[in-house]
Design an enzyme around this catalytic site. Structure first.
Site, short mmCIF file in Angstrom:
data_model
loop_
_atom_site.label_atom_id
_atom_site.label_comp_id
_atom_site.label_asym_id
_atom_site.label_seq_id
_atom_site.Cartn_x
_atom_site.Cartn_y
_atom_site.Cartn_z
N LYS A 59 25.47 81.17 88.00
CA LYS A 59 26.48 82.21 87.81
C LYS A 59 26.68 82.50 86.32
O LYS A 59 26.85 83.66 85.92
CB LYS A 59 27.80 81.76 88.45
CG LYS A 59 29.01 82.62 88.15
CD LYS A 59 28.94 84.03 88.74
CE LYS A 59 30.10 84.88 88.24
NZ LYS A 59 30.19 86.19 88.83
N LYS A 74 36.40 84.23 79.65
CA LYS A 74 36.41 82.84 80.13
C LYS A 74 34.97 82.42 80.47
O LYS A 74 34.51 81.34 80.10
CB LYS A 74 37.31 82.76 81.37
CG LYS A 74 37.34 81.47 82.09
CD LYS A 74 37.06 81.47 83.58
CE LYS A 74 36.99 82.64 84.44
NZ LYS A 74 36.19 82.49 85.66
P1 NAP Z 1 42.53 87.26 90.10
O1 NAP Z 1 42.67 88.57 90.79
O2 NAP Z 1 43.19 87.04 88.79
O3 NAP Z 1 42.96 86.10 91.13
C1 NAP Z 1 43.09 84.77 90.72
C2 NAP Z 1 43.71 83.99 91.86
O4 NAP Z 1 43.78 82.60 91.50
C3 NAP Z 1 45.12 84.42 92.21
O5 NAP Z 1 45.27 84.31 93.60
C4 NAP Z 1 45.99 83.38 91.48
O6 NAP Z 1 47.26 83.20 92.06
C5 NAP Z 1 45.13 82.14 91.70
N1 NAP Z 1 45.39 81.08 90.71
C6 NAP Z 1 45.07 81.08 89.40
N2 NAP Z 1 45.44 79.94 88.80
C7 NAP Z 1 46.02 79.18 89.77
C8 NAP Z 1 46.60 77.89 89.79
N3 NAP Z 1 46.66 77.13 88.67
N4 NAP Z 1 47.11 77.43 90.95
C9 NAP Z 1 47.04 78.18 92.08
N5 NAP Z 1 46.49 79.42 92.13
C10 NAP Z 1 45.99 79.91 90.99
O7 NAP Z 1 40.97 86.92 89.82
P2 NAP Z 1 39.68 87.37 90.66
O8 NAP Z 1 39.10 88.57 90.03
O9 NAP Z 1 39.97 87.34 92.12
O10 NAP Z 1 38.70 86.16 90.28
C11 NAP Z 1 38.75 84.89 90.92
C12 NAP Z 1 37.53 84.08 90.49
O11 NAP Z 1 36.34 84.80 90.87
C13 NAP Z 1 37.43 83.87 88.97
O12 NAP Z 1 36.88 82.61 88.70
C14 NAP Z 1 36.47 84.98 88.54
O13 NAP Z 1 35.81 84.66 87.34
C15 NAP Z 1 35.53 85.05 89.73
N6 NAP Z 1 34.85 86.33 89.98
C16 NAP Z 1 35.53 87.52 89.88
C17 NAP Z 1 34.84 88.71 90.12
C18 NAP Z 1 35.51 90.07 90.03
O14 NAP Z 1 34.79 91.09 89.98
N7 NAP Z 1 36.83 90.16 90.00
C19 NAP Z 1 33.49 88.69 90.48
C20 NAP Z 1 32.85 87.46 90.61
C21 NAP Z 1 33.55 86.29 90.35
P3 NAP Z 1 48.48 84.17 91.68
O15 NAP Z 1 48.37 85.36 92.62
O16 NAP Z 1 49.69 83.37 91.90
O17 NAP Z 1 48.32 84.58 90.24
#
Ligand code: NAP
Length: 298
Positions: free
Chosen positions: A173, A241
Site C-alpha cells: 500500500k 500520513k
Molecule cells: P476518515 O473519513 O477520516 O475516517 C476515519 C475513521 O476512523 C472515522 O470513523 C474515525 O472516527 C475513526 N477513528 C480515527 N481515529 C480513531 C480512534 N483513535 N479511535 C476510534 N476511531 C477512530 O478516513 P477515511 O478516508 O475513511 O480513511 C480511513 C483509512 O483508510 C485511513 O487509514 C486512510 O489512509 C485509508 N484509505 C483512505 C482512502 C480514501 O480515499 N479516503 C483510500 C484508501 C485508504 P470518528 O468518526 O469518530 O472521527
C-alpha cells in the site's frame, strides 16, 4: 456466513460496511463518534458502542480507522477488539498504517488470551472504489486466513492480491501511495502548463486520459481539479500520513525517493495554508501558486 464487524465508519468504512450488508453478511458496527453509525443502523446493521462489543458479536472484525496509534487503540485499548476476542476471531485491518506496527499487532494478537488471528488488507481505489465495491485489496498474513476472508474481500473489492506475510499488504500500500502522489503531481503540472499555453483544459485532459500520459489521477482527479472541486475523497492530511510512513521506512533502509520527498514538501505547503482536509488532488493549488496560473475550465 461469517458474522462481520466494522470499526470505523468514515469516508471508506461506511460504504464498505454497506456493501457487506448488501452481500448478505450480518454486520455489527461501531464508530468513535457514534452518531455516524446511525445510517448503517437504518440500513440493517447492529450498532454497538465499543470495538469490544463488536468483536464479541463477530467472527471477523474489520478496522478502518486513521493511523497506527488509532488501530492500536481500537484493537488493544481498554474497550478494544482484544478485550472481546474469542476462539477463532479474525481481525482484518484495512486502514493504511505502518508495516512494522502491523507485524507488532500480529504478534500481540497471537499472545492475547484468548489469541486471535490478524490480516492486514489495506485498499486503493478511493471513496468511489469503496462505494462501488471496486477496491484493490493488498493482503498480508497467513494463506488460510486469506482464504477464509476471501468472501468478505470479494464483497468489497475487485482486485484482491495476497502479497505475503504480516505487514506485506501495508508495504504494498505504501508503494501504491508513492505512485498516487507522483501521479497527482504529474497531472497538476500538465494542467498548469496547458493553461499557460492557452489550450482548452477539458479537451487536453480528455486526450491525455486516452494515451500514454493517462493515470487514475488523470481520469478521476483531473475533472475535479479543473472544475475547482477540492472536496475530499482522500484528505491531504491522510496522504501526508502515508508519505511520512514511506519516507521514514525509506530513510531507515537508505532508499532514495526524491520524487516522494518533493511531493511531501509540496503537500506541507497546502497544510500550512489550512488545506489539510482538502482532497489530495488539491496539490494542483500549490503548483498553480508557484506559477501564478489558475488551471480552471473557463
Ligand atoms: P476518515 O473519513 O477520516 O475516517 C476515519 C475513521 O476512523 C472515522 O470513523 C474515525 O472516527 C475513526 N477513528 C480515527 N481515529 C480513531 C480512534 N483513535 N479511535 C476510534 N476511531 C477512530 O478516513 P477515511 O478516508 O475513511 O480513511 C480511513 C483509512 O483508510 C485511513 O487509514 C486512510 O489512509 C485509508 N484509505 C483512505 C482512502 C480514501 O480515499 N479516503 C483510500 C484508501 C485508504 P470518528 O468518526 O469518530 O472521527
Amino acid at each position: 456466513m461469517e458474522r462481520l464487524g466494522f470499526v470505523g465508519l468514515g469516508i471508506m468504512g461506511a460504504p464498505m460496511a454497506r456493501n457487506a450488508l448488501k452481500a448478505g453478511f450480518a454486520v455489527t458496527v461501531t464508530n468513535r463518534t457514534l452518531d455516524r453509525a446511525k445510517p448503517l443502523g437504518d440500513a440493517g446493521a447492529t450498532v454497538m458502542r465499543t470495538p469490544r462489543e463488536v468483536a464479541e458479536r463477530s467472527d471477523i472484525v474489520i478496522t478502518m480507522v486513521t493511523s497506527s496509534p488509532d488501530v492500536e487503540t481500537v484493537t488493544f485499548g481498554p474497550d478494544g477488539i482484544a478485550a472481546g476476542a474469542h476462539e477463532g476471531l479474525l481481525a482484518i485491518d484495512m486502514s493504511t498504517v505502518s508495516p512494522a506496527a502491523t507485524r507488532e499487532f500480529a504478534k500481540r494478537a497471537a499472545a492475547n488470551r484468548p489469541p486471535f488471528r490478524t490480516l492486514d488488507a489495506p485498499v486503493s481505489g478511493g471513496e468511489l472504489g469503496a462505494i462501488e465495491a471496486r477496491l484493490s485489496i493488498m493482503i498480508g498474513g497467513d494463506e488460510k486466513d486469506v482464504k477464509r476472508a476471501m468472501p468478505v474481500f470479494e464483497a468489497l473489492g475487485k482486485t484482491i492480491v495476497h502479497i505475503g506475510d504480516h505487514g506485506a499488504g501495508q508495504a504494498c500500500k505504501l508503494a501504491n501511495q508513492i505512485a498516487v502522489a507522483l501521479n497527482n503531481l504529474g497531472v497538476s503540472e500538465a494542467l498548469v502548463f496547458a493553461k499557460a499555453q492557452g489550450i482548452d483544459l477539458e479537451r487536453t485532459r480528455q486526450v491525455i486520459a486516452g494515451g500514454a500520459g493517462s493515470s487514475w489521477a488523470m481520469q478521476n482527479y483531473a475533472p475535479k481539479m479543473i472544475a475547482g472541486d477540492f472536496k475530499p475523497g482522500f484528505m491531504v492530511d491522510l496522504q501526508q500520513k502515508d508519505l511520512r510512513l514511506v519516507l521514514d521506512d525509506a530513510y531507515g533502509q537508505h532508499v532514495s525517493l526524491p520524487g516522494t520527498a518533493l511531493v511531501h514538501a509540496l503537500y506541507a505547503a497546502l497544510q500550512h495554508d489550512g488545506g489539510g482536509r482538502d482532497g489530495n488532488h488539491a496539490l494542483l493549488k500549490v503548483i498553480e501558486r508557484l506559477s501564478g496560473v489558475e488551471a480552471r475550465q473557463s
